[in-house]
Write a protein that holds these residues in place. Structure first.
Motif, PDB file in Angstrom:
ATOM      1  N   TYR A  73     -15.122  -3.639  31.145  1.00 57.74           N
ATOM      2  CA  TYR A  73     -14.949  -2.811  32.327  1.00 57.74           C
ATOM      3  C   TYR A  73     -16.046  -1.756  32.342  1.00 57.74           C
ATOM      4  O   TYR A  73     -16.230  -1.026  31.355  1.00 57.74           O
ATOM      5  CB  TYR A  73     -13.578  -2.145  32.336  1.00 57.74           C
ATOM      6  CG  TYR A  73     -12.430  -3.127  32.499  1.00 57.74           C
ATOM      7  CD1 TYR A  73     -11.950  -3.455  33.761  1.00 57.74           C
ATOM      8  CD2 TYR A  73     -11.848  -3.724  31.389  1.00 57.74           C
ATOM      9  CE1 TYR A  73     -10.901  -4.361  33.912  1.00 57.74           C
ATOM     10  CE2 TYR A  73     -10.808  -4.639  31.536  1.00 57.74           C
ATOM     11  CZ  TYR A  73     -10.343  -4.948  32.798  1.00 57.74           C
ATOM     12  OH  TYR A  73      -9.317  -5.847  32.943  1.00 57.74           O
ATOM     13  N   ASP A  92     -10.459  -5.885  25.104  1.00 57.08           N
ATOM     14  CA  ASP A  92     -11.257  -5.474  26.249  1.00 57.08           C
ATOM     15  C   ASP A  92     -12.089  -4.249  25.871  1.00 57.08           C
ATOM     16  O   ASP A  92     -11.708  -3.476  24.984  1.00 57.08           O
ATOM     17  CB  ASP A  92     -10.361  -5.123  27.447  1.00 57.08           C
ATOM     18  CG  ASP A  92      -9.597  -6.337  27.966  1.00 57.08           C
ATOM     19  OD1 ASP A  92     -10.025  -7.469  27.670  1.00 57.08           O
ATOM     20  OD2 ASP A  92      -8.579  -6.148  28.652  1.00 57.08           O
ATOM     21  N   HIS A 133     -15.398  -5.204  36.890  1.00 58.14           N
ATOM     22  CA  HIS A 133     -14.708  -6.035  35.902  1.00 58.14           C
ATOM     23  C   HIS A 133     -15.563  -7.254  35.588  1.00 58.14           C
ATOM     24  O   HIS A 133     -15.836  -8.079  36.450  1.00 58.14           O
ATOM     25  CB  HIS A 133     -13.343  -6.457  36.461  1.00 58.14           C
ATOM     26  CG  HIS A 133     -12.547  -7.296  35.523  1.00 58.14           C
ATOM     27  ND1 HIS A 133     -11.460  -8.046  35.919  1.00 58.14           N
ATOM     28  CD2 HIS A 133     -12.665  -7.512  34.182  1.00 58.14           C
ATOM     29  CE1 HIS A 133     -10.952  -8.676  34.888  1.00 58.14           C
ATOM     30  NE2 HIS A 133     -11.681  -8.374  33.818  1.00 58.14           N
ATOM     31  N   VAL A 167     -15.599 -10.519  33.344  1.00 61.97           N
ATOM     32  CA  VAL A 167     -14.719 -11.391  32.566  1.00 61.97           C
ATOM     33  C   VAL A 167     -15.466 -11.934  31.340  1.00 61.97           C
ATOM     34  O   VAL A 167     -16.626 -12.345  31.429  1.00 61.97           O
ATOM     35  CB  VAL A 167     -14.196 -12.550  33.436  1.00 61.97           C
ATOM     36  CG1 VAL A 167     -13.322 -13.492  32.621  1.00 61.97           C
ATOM     37  CG2 VAL A 167     -13.426 -12.009  34.625  1.00 61.97           C
ATOM     38  N   SER A 226       2.582  -7.082  29.444  1.00 62.58           N
ATOM     39  CA  SER A 226       1.307  -6.950  30.142  1.00 62.58           C
ATOM     40  C   SER A 226       0.179  -7.565  29.329  1.00 62.58           C
ATOM     41  O   SER A 226      -0.688  -8.266  29.862  1.00 62.58           O
ATOM     42  CB  SER A 226       1.019  -5.475  30.427  1.00 62.58           C
ATOM     43  OG  SER A 226      -0.239  -5.312  31.018  1.00 62.58           O
ATOM     44  N   MET A 227       0.176  -7.319  28.010  1.00 62.48           N
ATOM     45  CA  MET A 227      -0.845  -7.889  27.145  1.00 62.48           C
ATOM     46  C   MET A 227      -0.763  -9.412  27.136  1.00 62.48           C
ATOM     47  O   MET A 227      -1.767 -10.117  27.218  1.00 62.48           O
ATOM     48  CB  MET A 227      -0.693  -7.336  25.723  1.00 62.48           C
ATOM     49  CG  MET A 227      -1.771  -7.832  24.764  1.00 62.48           C
ATOM     50  SD  MET A 227      -1.505  -7.274  23.077  1.00 62.48           S
ATOM     51  CE  MET A 227      -1.630  -5.514  23.291  1.00 62.48           C
ATOM     52  N   GLY A 277     -12.820 -10.641  25.012  1.00 67.37           N
ATOM     53  CA  GLY A 277     -12.056  -9.913  26.008  1.00 67.37           C
ATOM     54  C   GLY A 277     -12.932  -9.603  27.208  1.00 67.37           C
ATOM     55  O   GLY A 277     -14.059 -10.092  27.330  1.00 67.37           O
ATOM     56  N   ASP A 278     -12.427  -8.793  28.096  1.00 71.05           N
ATOM     57  CA  ASP A 278     -13.166  -8.437  29.305  1.00 71.05           C
ATOM     58  C   ASP A 278     -13.878  -7.100  29.130  1.00 71.05           C
ATOM     59  O   ASP A 278     -13.486  -6.282  28.283  1.00 71.05           O
ATOM     60  CB  ASP A 278     -12.234  -8.366  30.512  1.00 71.05           C
ATOM     61  CG  ASP A 278     -11.599  -9.718  30.836  1.00 71.05           C
ATOM     62  OD1 ASP A 278     -12.150 -10.743  30.373  1.00 71.05           O
ATOM     63  OD2 ASP A 278     -10.571  -9.740  31.516  1.00 71.05           O
ATOM     64  N   ASP A 286       0.510 -11.366  29.490  1.00 72.74           N
ATOM     65  CA  ASP A 286       0.094 -11.902  30.787  1.00 72.74           C
ATOM     66  C   ASP A 286      -1.424 -11.930  30.922  1.00 72.74           C
ATOM     67  O   ASP A 286      -1.962 -12.741  31.682  1.00 72.74           O
ATOM     68  CB  ASP A 286       0.691 -11.064  31.923  1.00 72.74           C
ATOM     69  CG  ASP A 286       2.186 -11.279  32.069  1.00 72.74           C
ATOM     70  OD1 ASP A 286       2.849 -10.429  32.703  1.00 72.74           O
ATOM     71  OD2 ASP A 286       2.700 -12.298  31.561  1.00 72.74           O
ATOM     72  N   ARG A 287      -2.118 -11.042  30.205  1.00 70.12           N
ATOM     73  CA  ARG A 287      -3.577 -11.024  30.247  1.00 70.12           C
ATOM     74  C   ARG A 287      -4.203 -11.986  29.256  1.00 70.12           C
ATOM     75  O   ARG A 287      -5.421 -12.056  29.132  1.00 70.12           O
ATOM     76  CB  ARG A 287      -4.099  -9.609  29.979  1.00 70.12           C
ATOM     77  CG  ARG A 287      -3.709  -8.579  31.017  1.00 70.12           C
ATOM     78  CD  ARG A 287      -4.575  -7.333  30.927  1.00 70.12           C
ATOM     79  NE  ARG A 287      -4.612  -6.779  29.600  1.00 70.12           N
ATOM     80  CZ  ARG A 287      -3.775  -5.858  29.140  1.00 70.12           C
ATOM     81  NH1 ARG A 287      -2.839  -5.368  29.952  1.00 70.12           N
ATOM     82  NH2 ARG A 287      -3.862  -5.398  27.912  1.00 70.12           N
TER      83      ARG A 287
END
Length: 386
Positions: free
Chosen positions: A248, A115, A230, A232, A62-63, A245-246, A65-66
């Motif tokens: 939130y 993030d 979110h 970016v 998951s990390m 990072g993003d 893919d981000r």
């Protein structure tokens, strides 16, 4: 982390864990140094092991893919052979068994940042109709003194004298199997292959510093508590001035003094005199739009028709005057629950008029009975706000 792990294993990005496992086993058998006779077999075998270690772990995958670095800047090992604390890993095992030794290569000082999560409280009107709000955040930003370079004056890091730029050091041990060569990250440069001889005085060579900054957050209409916005590349800048990072923004809606929100509907309780409920009337209510100067003034009030004989607990629904639906057309409804008030203070004239009224309706000594099936006032109110 320059290699594409999916390409290394020859699987699509939506591959299942079983597909990833099968691809790894097939390639591992093909490039095992004890089987393959090509010069790059050992290096290819390690790349396959690194790709499998990332893709078979849901968190690391998951990390990755981000766009993050699932190896955390460390070195890769094969599945099932990792040892905690930086000890003997899968790569070392391969080197020990087959007498091969290849460098993992220096790791980059520039990495993506983490993030970040911040919380923002909105009024009900802000949440319902949307707003752009300034938000103060404390995150890591690129060091203004060295622009992320990490060196004073922008000087380039120099090649490490211990590992000569490879990022690894090799140790040789003798055992009954013969010489065992193990490779570990260089302790002098921590695996970077270079050394910053004169670190920046502002960031101490990190390439980033903590800073408070203000960003404008656009809140869409119809958001609710728990929703996140979110943003970016508005999170933490990475080490070495790496990509941010993003960010939130988690939203919380403050309670309102008048209105209660139920999904996309707004609920309000209106007190009406007993006489108005009996005779019928029309009342004008201030709506939630009245709290916003940037909205149509004609929407700031709404007329509510109260039919004659209205009972306490009656709910009148007004379509299209609730909360706008998030990312959809239309609005919820405005529910007006009427609470009929009985007068508590009467003068002599009023009391006499009520006696006459009761006599006309033959209610001077009314017979009462419990309503076994009716909801009653409290039942209506409970149903309305549950």
């Amino acid at each position: 982390m320059s290699a594409d792990y999916y390409e290394t294993l020859g699987v699509p990005r939506d591959a299942t864990p079983e597909q990833i496992k099968k691809a790894y086993r097939r390639l591992a058998m093909k490039y095992h140094p004890d089987v393959a006779d090509t010069a790059d077999a050992a290096e290819k075998f390690k790349e396959i092991g690194e790709a499998y270690e990332v893709l078979h772990d849901p968190n690391k995958r998951s990390m990755y893919d981000r766009g993050g670095d699932p190896m955390g800047g460390g070195f890769a090992g094969g599945p099932g052979f990792g040892f905690p604390g930086g000890g003997f890993d899968f790569t070392n095992l391969v080197d020990a068994m087959f007498g091969t030794q290849s460098s993992r290569g220096p790791r980059s000082r520039v990495r993506r940042g983490q993030d970040a999560l911040v919380r923002l409280t909105l009024t009900l009107a802000e949440a319902a109709f949307g707003i752009t709000k300034p938000l103060r955040v404390d995150t890591a930003v690129v060091c203004p003194r060295c622009n992320g370079n990490g060196s004073e004056g922008g000087a380039e890091p120099v090649t490490c004298g211990t590992c000569h730029g490879s990022g690894d050091v090799t140790q040789v041990q003798r055992s009954f199997l013969g010489e065992i060569r193990t490779s570990q990250p260089c302790p002098s440069c921590r695996g970077y292959g270079t050394v910053i001889t004169n670190p920046c005085g502002e960031c101490s060579g990190e390439g980033r510093v903590r800073s408070n900054r203000t960003i404008n957050v656009k809140i869409p209409a119809g958001v609710a508590s728990g929703n996140r916005v979110h943003l970016v590349s508005q999170g933490e800048v990475g080490p070495g001035g790496g990509p941010a990072g993003d960010l939130y923004v988690e939203l919380t809606i403050a309670p309102h003094e008048v209105f209660t929100r139920n999904g996309d509907d707004l609920e309000v309780v209106v007190k009406v005199p007993m006489t108005a409920a009996a005779l019928g009337t029309q009342v004008t209510l201030d709506t939630l739009e009245a709290e916003r100067d940037d909205l149509d003034a004609e929407l700031s009030t709404v007329a509510v028709d109260i039919p004659a004989g209205t009972q306490s607990g009656t709910r009148i629904s007004i379509a299209g005057r609730g909360v706008p639906r998030l990312r959809r057309d239309g609005r919820g409804e405005l529910g007006v629950t009427l609470l009929v008030q009985t007068p508590t203070k009467l003068d002599d004239e009023q009391r006499e008029l009520l006696r006459q009224f009761a006599a006309l309706r033959d209610e001077s000594r009314p017979e009462v009975s419990a309503d076994r099936h009716g909801k009653g006032v409290f039942g209506w109110l409970k149903e309305t706000f549950s």
